[in-house]
Design an enzyme around this catalytic site. Structure first.
Site, short mmCIF file in Angstrom:
data_model
loop_
_atom_site.label_atom_id
_atom_site.label_comp_id
_atom_site.label_asym_id
_atom_site.label_seq_id
_atom_site.Cartn_x
_atom_site.Cartn_y
_atom_site.Cartn_z
N HIS A 6 0.75 -1.18 0.05
CA HIS A 6 0.02 -0.08 -0.25
C HIS A 6 0.77 1.23 -0.18
O HIS A 6 2.11 1.11 0.08
CB HIS A 6 -0.89 -0.12 1.13
CG HIS A 6 -0.29 -0.14 2.45
ND1 HIS A 6 0.42 1.02 2.98
CD2 HIS A 6 0.22 -1.11 3.38
CE1 HIS A 6 1.00 0.74 4.10
NE2 HIS A 6 0.86 -0.72 4.38
N GLU A 75 -2.13 -7.35 6.83
CA GLU A 75 -0.90 -7.45 7.39
C GLU A 75 -0.81 -8.56 8.56
O GLU A 75 -1.72 -8.92 9.27
CB GLU A 75 -0.54 -6.14 8.06
CG GLU A 75 0.81 -5.86 8.65
CD GLU A 75 2.12 -6.42 7.53
OE1 GLU A 75 2.16 -7.64 7.27
OE2 GLU A 75 2.77 -5.20 7.29
#
Length: 196
Positions: A6, A75
């Site tokens: 990201h 994550e």
């Protein structure tokens, strides 16, 4: 399939470990995603972690395509280190970072891979020959996947990652990518390699 980290989050700016926490993209992160969008003109499928920083990056990278969210692409869980800076971790857990020790609640690479691999296989199954997919996810997940394929880890910048290529019934590592280091004409072009 391009496995991509990201854009910069507000916690990246502050140097905070994010893990499963959900800070948004910073203004710079939004700018990064918009700047990288031109490199993804040939994308057919976009998947993303359901965490805000990844989802928003995916939306900005491919605004004309639907973004499919999958929690398995999140994550790693960093346990009690979530939200802490490196200095705070060193103060509370002296020597742990240097010794590569991890706290209770830390999600090991094997667990991350077991969680994300079925999602990655589902993405590649939806891509036909000649099409490209982008999966927007997180640095820890990308490093776990790379390590599981026998490659050494490297620092993964925002909007950096790695190609995964379908080989028979498996996925193989392709080249490293850093979308913001050099102009890239299209997704099919060879991306700039991230130095070690």
């Amino acid at each position: 399939m391009l496995l991509l980290r990201h854009g910069e989050s507000t916690w990246n700016v502050q140097g905070r470990w994010q893990g499963r926490e959900d800070p948004p993209l910073s203004a710079e992160g939004e700018r990064q995603a918009r700047a990288a969008a031109a490199a993804l003109a040939d994308v057919a499928v976009v998947w993303s972690s359901d965490l805000t920083r990844a989802r928003r990056t995916a939306e900005l990278l491919a605004p004309s395509l639907p973004v499919r969210l999958d929690a398995r692409l999140r994550e790693r869980d960093v346990g009690p280190w979530a939200g802490l800076t490196r200095a705070e971790i060193d103060a509370r857990y002296p020597g742990w970072l240097t010794d590569r020790r991890r706290p209770d609640g830390w999600e090991d690479d094997d667990v991350v891979r077991a969680r994300c691999w079925p999602a990655l296989c589902a993405v590649i199954a939806r891509v036909t020959e000649g099409e490209h997919a982008v999966v927007v996810t997180h640095g820890g997940l990308i490093r776990a996947v790379v390590a599981g394929r026998g490659a050494p880890a490297w620092p993964i910048p925002n909007l950096g990652g790695v190609w995964l290529e379908r080989v028979a019934d498996d996925l193989a590592l392709g080249s490293r990518v850093a979308l913001l280091d050099a102009p890239i004409a299209s997704l099919g072009a060879t991306a700039a390699a991230q130095p070690d």
